[in-house]
Design a protein around this motif. Structure first.
Motif, PDB file in Angstrom:
ATOM      1  N   GLY A 178      23.569  72.133  42.125  1.00 18.01           N
ATOM      2  CA  GLY A 178      22.149  72.491  42.193  1.00 18.01           C
ATOM      3  C   GLY A 178      21.614  72.600  43.604  1.00 18.01           C
ATOM      4  N   LYS A 179      22.380  72.150  44.584  1.00 13.89           N
ATOM      5  CA  LYS A 179      21.956  72.282  45.983  1.00 13.89           C
ATOM      6  C   LYS A 179      22.669  73.468  46.616  1.00 13.89           C
ATOM      7  CE  LYS A 179      20.884  67.406  46.902  1.00 13.89           C
ATOM      8  NZ  LYS A 179      21.177  66.856  45.559  1.00 13.89           N
ATOM      9  N   THR A 180      22.000  74.129  47.557  1.00 12.55           N
ATOM     10  CA  THR A 180      22.630  75.224  48.278  1.00 12.55           C
ATOM     11  C   THR A 180      23.552  74.662  49.350  1.00 12.55           C
ATOM     12  OG1 THR A 180      20.929  75.377  49.992  1.00 12.55           O
ATOM     13  CG2 THR A 180      20.544  76.613  47.944  1.00 12.55           C
ATOM     14  N   ALA A 181      24.433  75.511  49.849  1.00 11.32           N
ATOM     15  CA  ALA A 181      25.327  75.104  50.941  1.00 11.32           C
ATOM     16  C   ALA A 181      24.522  74.662  52.159  1.00 11.32           C
ATOM     17  CB  ALA A 181      26.260  76.256  51.299  1.00 11.32           C
ATOM     18  N   THR A 182      23.451  75.370  52.463  1.00 10.50           N
ATOM     19  CA  THR A 182      22.608  75.017  53.606  1.00 10.50           C
ATOM     20  C   THR A 182      21.974  73.647  53.424  1.00 10.50           C
ATOM     21  OG1 THR A 182      22.136  77.346  54.055  1.00 10.50           O
ATOM     22  CG2 THR A 182      20.612  75.721  54.984  1.00 10.50           C
ATOM     23  N   GLN A 183      21.494  73.366  52.233  1.00 10.87           N
ATOM     24  CA  GLN A 183      20.884  72.070  51.966  1.00 10.87           C
ATOM     25  C   GLN A 183      21.909  70.937  52.104  1.00 10.87           C
ATOM     26  OE1 GLN A 183      19.325  72.927  48.075  1.00 10.87           O
ATOM     27  NE2 GLN A 183      17.278  73.453  48.854  1.00 10.87           N
ATOM     28  N   ILE A 184      23.108  71.145  51.573  1.00 15.54           N
ATOM     29  CA  ILE A 184      24.153  70.129  51.687  1.00 15.54           C
ATOM     30  C   ILE A 184      24.500  69.885  53.152  1.00 15.54           C
ATOM     31  CG2 ILE A 184      26.581  69.619  51.179  1.00 15.54           C
ATOM     32  CD1 ILE A 184      26.182  71.140  48.527  1.00 15.54           C
ATOM     33  N   CYS A 185      24.580  70.958  53.927  1.00 17.43           N
ATOM     34  CA  CYS A 185      24.884  70.814  55.361  1.00 17.43           C
ATOM     35  C   CYS A 185      23.821  69.986  56.073  1.00 17.43           C
ATOM     36  CB  CYS A 185      24.996  72.188  56.017  1.00 17.43           C
ATOM     37  SG  CYS A 185      26.483  73.103  55.593  1.00 17.43           S
ATOM     38  N   GLN A 186      22.566  70.284  55.833  1.00 11.96           N
ATOM     39  CA  GLN A 186      21.494  69.576  56.528  1.00 11.96           C
ATOM     40  C   GLN A 186      21.432  68.107  56.127  1.00 11.96           C
ATOM     41  OE1 GLN A 186      17.649  71.539  56.945  1.00 11.96           O
ATOM     42  NE2 GLN A 186      18.573  73.511  56.466  1.00 11.96           N
ATOM     43  N   ILE A 187      21.594  67.835  54.834  1.00 12.93           N
ATOM     44  CA  ILE A 187      21.611  66.443  54.383  1.00 12.93           C
ATOM     45  C   ILE A 187      22.839  65.728  54.947  1.00 12.93           C
ATOM     46  CG2 ILE A 187      21.736  64.908  52.387  1.00 12.93           C
ATOM     47  CD1 ILE A 187      20.303  67.123  50.783  1.00 12.93           C
ATOM     48  N   GLY A 188      23.972  66.409  54.925  1.00 13.56           N
ATOM     49  CA  GLY A 188      25.202  65.818  55.445  1.00 13.56           C
ATOM     50  C   GLY A 188      25.104  65.456  56.916  1.00 13.56           C
ATOM     51  N   LYS A 189      24.525  66.333  57.721  1.00 11.93           N
ATOM     52  CA  LYS A 189      24.369  66.048  59.148  1.00 11.93           C
ATOM     53  C   LYS A 189      23.424  64.871  59.375  1.00 11.93           C
ATOM     54  CE  LYS A 189      25.257  70.756  60.809  1.00 11.93           C
ATOM     55  NZ  LYS A 189      24.668  71.961  61.447  1.00 11.93           N
ATOM     56  N   THR A 190      22.381  64.795  58.570  1.00  6.34           N
ATOM     57  CA  THR A 190      21.423  63.688  58.696  1.00  6.34           C
ATOM     58  C   THR A 190      22.086  62.359  58.374  1.00  6.34           C
ATOM     59  OG1 THR A 190      19.604  65.162  58.104  1.00  6.34           O
ATOM     60  CG2 THR A 190      19.201  62.804  57.913  1.00  6.34           C
ATOM     61  N   LEU A 191      22.864  62.323  57.294  1.00  4.14           N
ATOM     62  CA  LEU A 191      23.555  61.097  56.929  1.00  4.14           C
ATOM     63  C   LEU A 191      24.667  60.765  57.914  1.00  4.14           C
ATOM     64  CD1 LEU A 191      23.789  61.640  53.063  1.00  4.14           C
ATOM     65  CD2 LEU A 191      22.402  59.924  54.246  1.00  4.14           C
ATOM     66  N   GLN A 192      25.345  61.794  58.415  1.00  2.00           N
ATOM     67  CA  GLN A 192      26.432  61.572  59.366  1.00  2.00           C
ATOM     68  C   GLN A 192      25.938  60.889  60.632  1.00  2.00           C
ATOM     69  OE1 GLN A 192      28.303  65.137  60.903  1.00  2.00           O
ATOM     70  NE2 GLN A 192      30.304  64.144  61.008  1.00  2.00           N
ATOM     71  N   ALA A 193      24.716  61.172  61.007  1.00  2.00           N
ATOM     72  CA  ALA A 193      24.150  60.592  62.225  1.00  2.00           C
ATOM     73  C   ALA A 193      23.986  59.079  62.142  1.00  2.00           C
ATOM     74  CB  ALA A 193      22.802  61.244  62.533  1.00  2.00           C
ATOM     75  N   THR A 194      24.009  58.529  60.925  1.00  2.00           N
ATOM     76  CA  THR A 194      23.901  57.072  60.774  1.00  2.00           C
ATOM     77  C   THR A 194      25.204  56.369  61.113  1.00  2.00           C
ATOM     78  OG1 THR A 194      24.582  57.008  58.449  1.00  2.00           O
ATOM     79  CG2 THR A 194      22.237  57.418  58.909  1.00  2.00           C
ATOM     80  N   GLY A 195      26.300  57.116  61.185  1.00  4.33           N
ATOM     81  CA  GLY A 195      27.603  56.531  61.462  1.00  4.33           C
ATOM     82  C   GLY A 195      28.365  56.127  60.224  1.00  4.33           C
ATOM     83  N   ALA A 196      27.745  56.218  59.056  1.00  2.54           N
ATOM     84  CA  ALA A 196      28.410  55.858  57.805  1.00  2.54           C
ATOM     85  C   ALA A 196      29.182  57.064  57.265  1.00  2.54           C
ATOM     86  CB  ALA A 196      27.379  55.400  56.774  1.00  2.54           C
ATOM     87  N   PRO A 197      30.225  56.824  56.456  1.00  2.00           N
ATOM     88  CA  PRO A 197      30.916  57.959  55.829  1.00  2.00           C
ATOM     89  C   PRO A 197      29.986  58.698  54.873  1.00  2.00           C
ATOM     90  CG  PRO A 197      31.639  55.884  54.865  1.00  2.00           C
ATOM     91  CD  PRO A 197      30.787  55.531  56.040  1.00  2.00           C
TER      92      PRO A 197
END
Length: 252
Positions: A57-76
């Motif tokens: 239900g999410k677009t590729a762009t949305q997954i990328c943006q959420i993924g980058k935001t979460l990645q910045a926390t240092g967690a997997p």
């Protein structure tokens, strides 16, 4: 989790993280508002594991943006239910992402360190259950668990199960995944003294009702110690199994 400053600055320099996202991390805000999504940055502190991306239900762009935001926390970072076609769109923007095709999952970053002795056993009735089983296995591994995969040991050839029973009994917690009539969970539940999380799958012919028959079998099991999650929910089973396994590792 407070981000590592050098890692965060490197991600900004490489374009992986926007300055706005980095500012959110440095301010230690509990939520990153991306407009289309409010990313929960405090979930790990509350629940033990960070927010997971449900890719359907999410677009590729949305997954990328959420993924980058979460990645910045240092967690997997874990994204479930990501099709191969969607991953092909994501890959250029997230070159460090690893795609697990059978599991239909995407991961970013290193998994959490796994306990040396305790492990989770993921057991399937048939090969057709592998997508759900691999979703469970990848989830568990991402969040710091050893996983032993014991696949295609359903009751139609029950001797296959008995060949692995010692390995199953040695697990801290067992995930049993089955479609059709879902009988494997009851059988395994009657043979072990560990928590068992049963996952009904939508595999089966018409009267299986897309997993409802297996779900009802598991819910009505006479074997004690069985907890049942929703149809095809390998992620949910692994999340709970991971919590149990980490508790056991802390006591051990």
């Amino acid at each position: 989790m407070k981000p590592d400053l050098k890692q965060l600055l490197a991600q900004v320099a490489s374009g992986q993280v926007s300055p706005e996202q980095a500012a959110t991390q440095l301010n230690d805000q509990p939520v990153a508002d991306l407009g289309f999504a409010k990313v929960d940055l405090a979930r790990e502190k509350r629940n033990g594991f960070p927010e997971i991306i449900y890719g359907a239900g999410k677009t590729a762009t949305q997954i990328c943006q959420i993924g980058k935001t979460l990645q910045a926390t240092g967690a997997p970072v874990l994204a479930t239910r990501v099709s191969a076609e969607k991953y092909a769109q994501i890959a250029p923007a997230l070159p460090d992402a690893v795609y697990h095709e059978t599991a239909r999952c995407l991961t970013l970053g290193q998994p959490l360190p796994a306990a040396q002795e305790q492990y989770i056993a993921v057991v399937t009735a048939g090969t057709s259950d592998l997508p759900v089983a691999e979703e469970a296995a990848i989830t568990a591994e991402t969040y710091g668990n050893q996983v032993k995969r014991i696949y295609d040991v359903g009751v139609a050839g029950i001797q296959r199960l008995f060949a692995h029973i010692d390995e199953i009994r040695g697990a801290t917690v067992v995930i049993v995944i089955a479609g059709m009539e879902g009988a494997l969970a009851s059988v395994v539940g009657g043979l072990i003294d560990k928590p068992l999380i049963a996952v009904p799958t939508s595999i089966g012919y018409g009267a299986n009702f897309q997993g409802v028959a297996a779900l009802l079998t598991m819910l009505n099991s006479c074997a004690s110690g069985i907890t049942v999650v929703n149809i095809d929910n390998g992620f949910g089973a692994a999340y709970s199994a991971s919590m149990i396994n980490h508790l056991a590792a802390q006591k051990g």
